[in-house]
Design a protein around this motif. Structure first.
Motif, mmCIF file in Angstrom:
data_model
loop_
_atom_site.group_PDB
_atom_site.id
_atom_site.type_symbol
_atom_site.label_atom_id
_atom_site.label_comp_id
_atom_site.label_asym_id
_atom_site.label_seq_id
_atom_site.Cartn_x
_atom_site.Cartn_y
_atom_site.Cartn_z
ATOM 1 N N PRO A 198 -13.769 23.449 3.381
ATOM 2 C CA PRO A 198 -12.512 23.491 4.156
ATOM 3 C C PRO A 198 -11.998 22.100 4.498
ATOM 4 C CG PRO A 198 -14.358 23.932 5.598
ATOM 5 C CD PRO A 198 -14.940 23.819 4.212
ATOM 6 N N LEU A 199 -12.136 21.173 3.543
ATOM 7 C CA LEU A 199 -11.795 19.777 3.777
ATOM 8 C C LEU A 199 -10.375 19.456 3.335
ATOM 9 C CD1 LEU A 199 -14.987 17.841 2.628
ATOM 10 C CD2 LEU A 199 -14.039 17.885 4.932
ATOM 11 N N ARG A 200 -9.807 18.485 4.013
ATOM 12 C CA ARG A 200 -8.587 17.812 3.579
ATOM 13 C C ARG A 200 -8.882 16.321 3.597
ATOM 14 N NH1 ARG A 200 -4.690 19.694 8.055
ATOM 15 N NH2 ARG A 200 -3.142 18.448 6.919
ATOM 16 N N GLY A 201 -8.005 15.550 2.998
ATOM 17 C CA GLY A 201 -8.245 14.116 2.993
ATOM 18 C C GLY A 201 -6.998 13.340 2.661
ATOM 19 N N LEU A 202 -7.049 12.054 2.978
ATOM 20 C CA LEU A 202 -5.986 11.159 2.538
ATOM 21 C C LEU A 202 -6.613 9.860 2.053
ATOM 22 C CD1 LEU A 202 -5.493 8.745 4.834
ATOM 23 C CD2 LEU A 202 -4.295 10.561 6.015
ATOM 24 N N MET A 203 -5.843 9.151 1.250
ATOM 25 C CA MET A 203 -6.302 7.869 0.737
ATOM 26 C C MET A 203 -5.210 6.833 0.922
ATOM 27 S SD MET A 203 -5.838 8.033 -3.403
ATOM 28 C CE MET A 203 -6.982 9.387 -3.675
ATOM 29 N N ILE A 204 -5.633 5.594 1.038
ATOM 30 C CA ILE A 204 -4.703 4.467 1.028
ATOM 31 C C ILE A 204 -4.951 3.704 -0.263
ATOM 32 C CG2 ILE A 204 -4.052 2.289 2.114
ATOM 33 C CD1 ILE A 204 -4.718 3.440 4.795
ATOM 34 N N ARG A 205 -3.898 3.534 -1.028
ATOM 35 C CA ARG A 205 -3.970 2.697 -2.224
ATOM 36 C C ARG A 205 -3.428 1.302 -1.877
ATOM 37 N NH1 ARG A 205 -4.734 5.453 -7.084
ATOM 38 N NH2 ARG A 205 -4.329 7.708 -7.014
ATOM 39 N N VAL A 206 -4.109 0.285 -2.345
ATOM 40 C CA VAL A 206 -3.632 -1.090 -2.238
ATOM 41 C C VAL A 206 -3.481 -1.620 -3.651
ATOM 42 C CG1 VAL A 206 -4.148 -3.432 -1.457
ATOM 43 C CG2 VAL A 206 -4.677 -1.479 0.025
ATOM 44 N N ASP A 207 -2.264 -2.015 -3.996
ATOM 45 C CA ASP A 207 -1.970 -2.436 -5.372
ATOM 46 C C ASP A 207 -2.417 -1.367 -6.364
ATOM 47 O OD1 ASP A 207 -0.914 -4.850 -4.450
ATOM 48 O OD2 ASP A 207 -2.889 -5.801 -4.462
ATOM 49 N N SER A 208 -2.129 -0.118 -6.037
ATOM 50 C CA SER A 208 -2.362 1.080 -6.862
ATOM 51 C C SER A 208 -3.818 1.527 -6.927
ATOM 52 C CB SER A 208 -1.833 0.886 -8.290
ATOM 53 O OG SER A 208 -2.711 0.098 -9.080
ATOM 54 N N HIS A 257 0.816 -1.207 0.000
ATOM 55 C CA HIS A 257 0.000 0.000 0.000
ATOM 56 C C HIS A 257 0.854 1.263 0.000
ATOM 57 C CE1 HIS A 257 1.007 -0.401 4.260
ATOM 58 N NE2 HIS A 257 0.721 0.889 4.391
ATOM 59 N N THR A 258 0.216 2.363 -0.384
ATOM 60 C CA THR A 258 0.804 3.699 -0.295
ATOM 61 C C THR A 258 -0.254 4.638 0.256
ATOM 62 O OG1 THR A 258 0.155 4.213 -2.571
ATOM 63 C CG2 THR A 258 2.388 3.329 -2.226
ATOM 64 N N ILE A 259 0.209 5.751 0.808
ATOM 65 C CA ILE A 259 -0.689 6.761 1.366
ATOM 66 C C ILE A 259 -0.420 8.075 0.659
ATOM 67 C CG2 ILE A 259 -1.371 8.014 3.447
ATOM 68 C CD1 ILE A 259 -0.344 5.617 5.088
ATOM 69 N N GLU A 260 -1.499 8.762 0.261
ATOM 70 C CA GLU A 260 -1.341 10.047 -0.408
ATOM 71 C C GLU A 260 -2.534 10.946 -0.097
ATOM 72 O OE1 GLU A 260 -2.674 9.843 -4.909
ATOM 73 O OE2 GLU A 260 -1.493 8.055 -4.421
ATOM 74 N N PRO A 261 -2.379 12.251 -0.277
ATOM 75 C CA PRO A 261 -3.503 13.155 0.003
ATOM 76 C C PRO A 261 -4.587 13.063 -1.050
ATOM 77 C CG PRO A 261 -1.655 14.377 -0.870
ATOM 78 C CD PRO A 261 -1.158 12.983 -0.644
ATOM 79 N N VAL A 262 -5.813 13.360 -0.653
ATOM 80 C CA VAL A 262 -6.914 13.547 -1.605
ATOM 81 C C VAL A 262 -6.772 14.950 -2.188
ATOM 82 C CG1 VAL A 262 -9.415 13.738 -1.893
ATOM 83 C CG2 VAL A 262 -8.456 11.970 -0.389
ATOM 84 N N THR A 263 -6.852 15.059 -3.497
ATOM 85 C CA THR A 263 -6.714 16.349 -4.175
ATOM 86 C C THR A 263 -7.766 16.464 -5.275
ATOM 87 O OG1 THR A 263 -5.198 15.530 -5.873
ATOM 88 C CG2 THR A 263 -4.215 16.273 -3.794
ATOM 89 N N GLY A 264 -7.828 17.639 -5.861
ATOM 90 C CA GLY A 264 -8.721 17.812 -7.004
ATOM 91 C C GLY A 264 -8.343 16.926 -8.161
ATOM 92 N N GLU A 265 -7.047 16.585 -8.253
ATOM 93 C CA GLU A 265 -6.577 15.777 -9.369
ATOM 94 C C GLU A 265 -6.987 14.305 -9.261
ATOM 95 O OE1 GLU A 265 -4.706 18.131 -7.816
ATOM 96 O OE2 GLU A 265 -5.040 19.478 -9.523
ATOM 97 N N ASN A 266 -7.049 13.771 -8.048
ATOM 98 C CA ASN A 266 -7.427 12.353 -7.914
ATOM 99 C C ASN A 266 -8.872 12.178 -7.449
ATOM 100 O OD1 ASN A 266 -7.329 12.776 -5.087
ATOM 101 N ND2 ASN A 266 -5.188 12.121 -4.979
ATOM 102 N N ARG A 267 -9.637 13.237 -7.529
ATOM 103 C CA ARG A 267 -11.021 13.201 -7.059
ATOM 104 C C ARG A 267 -11.858 12.160 -7.798
ATOM 105 N NH1 ARG A 267 -13.877 18.902 -6.832
ATOM 106 N NH2 ARG A 267 -13.232 18.852 -9.006
#
Length: 312
Positions: free
Chosen positions: A205-215, A155-165
């Motif tokens: 006023p939100l922020r976020g993160l996501m966990i990817r598993v196998d991309s 897995h990897t961890i990355e922020p939620v953004t407008g680009e990966n929405r």
């Protein structure tokens, strides 16, 4: 005197107004936040009035309207007016989400009021360091589940953004299919709320993160700063493919926020037994307790409980 004409719907255009007001009068309960109101507007129909420097919130859920105490400077005349109006307009519980200090003040203004604790809407607040570090034997089982997740799931961890929405939206579709949102009214409304949050992510006023598993996106967390020392987690979702993923996204969120705030509010359990057990398992530091005002017709059934307000 307060009237229905004083109230207007809460919309995205009101963000700046609420941010200014809450900067002066910080909130501790998630339900009063601007993000919560606009995300759940489709079902709760939030409205507000601005009177004498105070905000009065109202919501209508399944045809039942309830009010909140004024948010602003202490104004006895306004409080009495709001109580009067709520008693005339609402059902057996005309005012909700009353903090303990305000509950005491209301009883001082009118000792005949019946105020009762609302445990189902009390919110769980944790030390951010506890959620991030999971120290000691109390968290041993949770640490083991996270270690198992890390071992078994690449897995990897990355922020939620407008680009990966868009990827997040696709993930939410999968989550709803797994949970059976279309066959569960509560989950269906929650689906609409979290979809709204993602669709308007850059406008809130939100922020976020996501966990990817196998991309692939396998879990998300959406949160914001609630007040000076507390962050609020609005939504946390995960797929069942990797055991322990909910524990992992919880810790990842805390690990990010621990450098910014002392506490994390993870909202209420709504009286759901399994959810209450899960939230207690993380050992909250304290609760954001709230009280409700009962109508005079309903007060006789609550008199014994209402005496507790004097013990706050």
């Amino acid at each position: 005197m307060l009237s229905q004409e004083d109230f207007r719907p809460v919309t995205l255009a009101d963000r700046a107004f609420f941010e200014r007001h809450y900067a002066r009068y910080p909130q501790s309960h998630s339900d009063n936040t601007f993000t919560n109101m606009v995300c759940w507007n489709h079902i709760a129909q939030y409205r507000y009035a601005y009177v004498n420097g105070s905000v009065i919130l109202a919501s209508t859920l399944f045809g039942v309207t309830r009010f909140r105490p004024p948010i602003g400077p202490r104004d006895p005349d306004l409080m009495r007016d709001v109580i009067r109006f709520a008693m005339e307009f609402a059902d057996d519980t005309p005012m909700v989400l009353i903090d303990p200090e305000t509950a005491r003040w209301m009883k001082e203004l009118d000792p005949s009021l019946t105020l009762v604790p609302d445990r189902n809407h009390s919110e769980y607040v944790y030390l951010a360091s506890d959620l991030a570090e999971l120290p000691g034997k109390h968290y041993l089982k949770i640490r083991n589940q996270i270690n198992k997740f890390r071992k078994n799931c690449s897995h990897t961890i990355e922020p939620v953004t407008g680009e990966n929405r868009e990827e997040v939206m696709q993930f939410l579709v999968k989550w709803c299919e797994w949970k059976g949102c279309e066959n569960d009214l509560v989950l269906a409304h929650e689906k609409d709320a979290v979809f709204y949050a993602i669709e308007h992510f850059t406008e809130l006023p939100l922020r976020g993160l996501m966990i990817r598993v196998d991309s692939q996106v396998a879990a998300i967390s959406l949160f914001e700063r609630l007040n000076e020392d507390t962050a609020l987690v609005h939504f946390e979702k995960g797929l069942p493919d990797c055991e322990g993923i909910y524990k992992a996204v919880n810790q990842a969120t805390a690990a990010l926020l621990v450098h910014e705030v002392k506490y994390i509010n993870r909202e209420s359990d709504l009286g759901v037994a399994g959810l209450r057990e899960a939230k207690l398992r993380y050992h909250p530091h304290h609760m954001v307790d709230v009280w409700s005002l009962k109508s005079k017709e309903d007060a006789s059934a609550s008199n014994r409980t209402s005496l507790q307000v004097s013990e706050l």
